[in-house]
Write an enzyme that holds these catalytic residues in place. Structure first.
Site, PDB file in Angstrom:
ATOM      1  N   GLU A  68     -40.593 -52.715  51.578  1.00 20.93           N
ATOM      2  CA  GLU A  68     -40.377 -53.043  52.987  1.00 20.93           C
ATOM      3  C   GLU A  68     -41.568 -52.587  53.822  1.00 20.93           C
ATOM      4  O   GLU A  68     -42.224 -53.377  54.509  1.00 20.93           O
ATOM      5  CB  GLU A  68     -39.099 -52.345  53.446  1.00 20.93           C
ATOM      6  N   ASP A 261     -30.228 -52.082  59.084  1.00 17.82           N
ATOM      7  CA  ASP A 261     -30.785 -53.365  58.650  1.00 17.82           C
ATOM      8  C   ASP A 261     -30.584 -54.435  59.716  1.00 17.82           C
ATOM      9  O   ASP A 261     -31.475 -55.251  59.981  1.00 17.82           O
ATOM     10  CB  ASP A 261     -30.098 -53.845  57.359  1.00 17.82           C
TER      11      ASP A 261
END
Length: 381
Positions: A68, A261
């Site tokens: 990420e 998220d």
């Protein structure tokens, strides 16, 4: 305002300027944000260079290096023309995270220790999609290198091919479901994460991926835009962290709520609208999300059910939430809460301390986008 997105016009909104900040202020703030996040003091920076060839972004809350953050760092670097940083991050990623054997060969291990040792041998698809587009942009902005791994566009095409074709020879699992064209949370499962859905990336993959894969990416673009309609709550606009393919929250292990998220959905919608203006619903959605938070103070942000019911648990990343809500203003145009949401972000400094990594990644993306500097880099003619 044009009715076409930046992909067609080459024009990128500078919302900070529209809201009264000067070019000098904006440029200084953008450079200051980059310098603090990448090269600031030990309580602020998240980027480290262990040797003369490598660089990595550290998840300071978990003391690991994630695909990420690495893919985010590459996207930030290419947007700001920081080729040395880009190449360092990509070199470290390919050397330490890429898997050449086993079930996930062709993917990247989602978590490594700072010394490069893999913590896990599974991938996280949000990293792969950001790697691919950052590599295409690097190819278009700087040109391809002759040697691996700096032959950027070839690396991107190979990665995207693996993402959708793995499993056809019983050699693993694809990252996108081949029937419904929706991205999975991880390759082995059959559910999704709404914040992984980047239709504006898939529009570009449909132009630059291997020719035989381009139709898939066109279909994935539509599927993802449609999926956001059914996974975001119709009143609050909030999305769950995990959701089934029918859009309903997947609350297995407690991830069916609006939490860390989920924050990225607002940012993704804002950038998709800015680049392509393909879905008027995104304006309504941005207004809903910004409206939900309009009467809440950042110090009291919580975990929420997607209908807005709050939990006692506080947000782990309130600065990141401020940043993504502001980025949604690219879709809300002149929405009722757009200006106040952007100004809240402008008046929020980068985060310091142990939990700063995720917040400051989202912070940097919002700073790029709201200043008109999160751009599509097309092939040179």
């Amino acid at each position: 305002m044009t009715n076409q997105g930046s992909f067609y016009t080459g024009v990128y909104r500078n919302l900070f300027k529209e809201y009264g900040y000067t070019e000098e202020e904006i440029q200084a703030r953008l450079e200051d944000s980059w310098n603090k996040i990448f090269f600031g003091d030990e309580d602020t920076k998240i980027y480290f260079e262990p040797d003369e060839k490598s660089g990595y972004l550290l998840d300071t809350g978990n003391n690991d290096v994630r695909t990420e953050g690495m893919s985010y760092g590459m996207m930030m670097a290419v947007q700001l023309d920081k080729k040395d940083v880009f190449d360092r991050i990509w070199y470290w990623t390919k050397k330490n995270m890429y898997m050449t054997e086993g079930l996930h060969a062709g993917y990247f291990a989602w978590s490594c220790q700072p010394d490069g040792k893999k913590n896990a041998y599974g991938p996280a698809p949000d990293g792969e999609e950001f790697f691919a587009l950052a590599l295409f942009f690097a190819s278009h902005r700087w040109g391809n290198g002759e040697e691996e791994p700096f032959n950027y566009s070839a690396q991107a095409r190979k990665l995207l091919s693996d993402c959708i074709h793995k499993g056809e020879n019983n050699d693993g699992h694809p990252m996108w479901n081949p029937e419904n064209k929706l991205i999975k949370f991880v390759p082995e499962v059959e559910y999704s994460d709404p914040s992984y859905h980047l239709p504006h990336f898939y529009e570009l993959f449909a132009l630059w991926a291997n020719e035989e894969d381009r139709e898939f990416w066109k279909e994935a673009t539509k599927a993802s835009r449609d999926y956001l309609h059914i996974s975001c709550h119709p009143v609050t606009g909030l999305a769950p962290e995990y959701a089934f393919y029918d859009g309903t929250p997947n609350d297995e292990r407690g991830y069916g709520h609006f939490f860390s998220d989920s924050y990225r959905v607002a940012a993704n919608i804002g950038l998709d609208y800015e680049w392509f203006k393909a879905d008027p619903w995104q304006t309504e959605e941005a207004d809903r999300i910004q409206g939900f938070f309009a009467d809440k103070q950042p110090e009291d942000y919580r975990r929420y059910q997607i209908d807005g019911t709050p939990f006692e648990e506080k947000s782990l990343h309130p600065v990141g939430l401020i940043a993504t809500n502001a980025m949604a203003a690219l879709a809300s145009v002149d929405g009722p809460h757009a200006r106040e949401t952007v100004e809240l972000f402008w008046n929020t400094p980068v985060r310091t301390g142990v939990r700063r990594y995720y917040d400051n990644c989202l912070y940097m993306f919002s700073m790029l986008a709201l200043s008109g500097n999160y751009r599509i880099w097309m092939p040179k003619k």
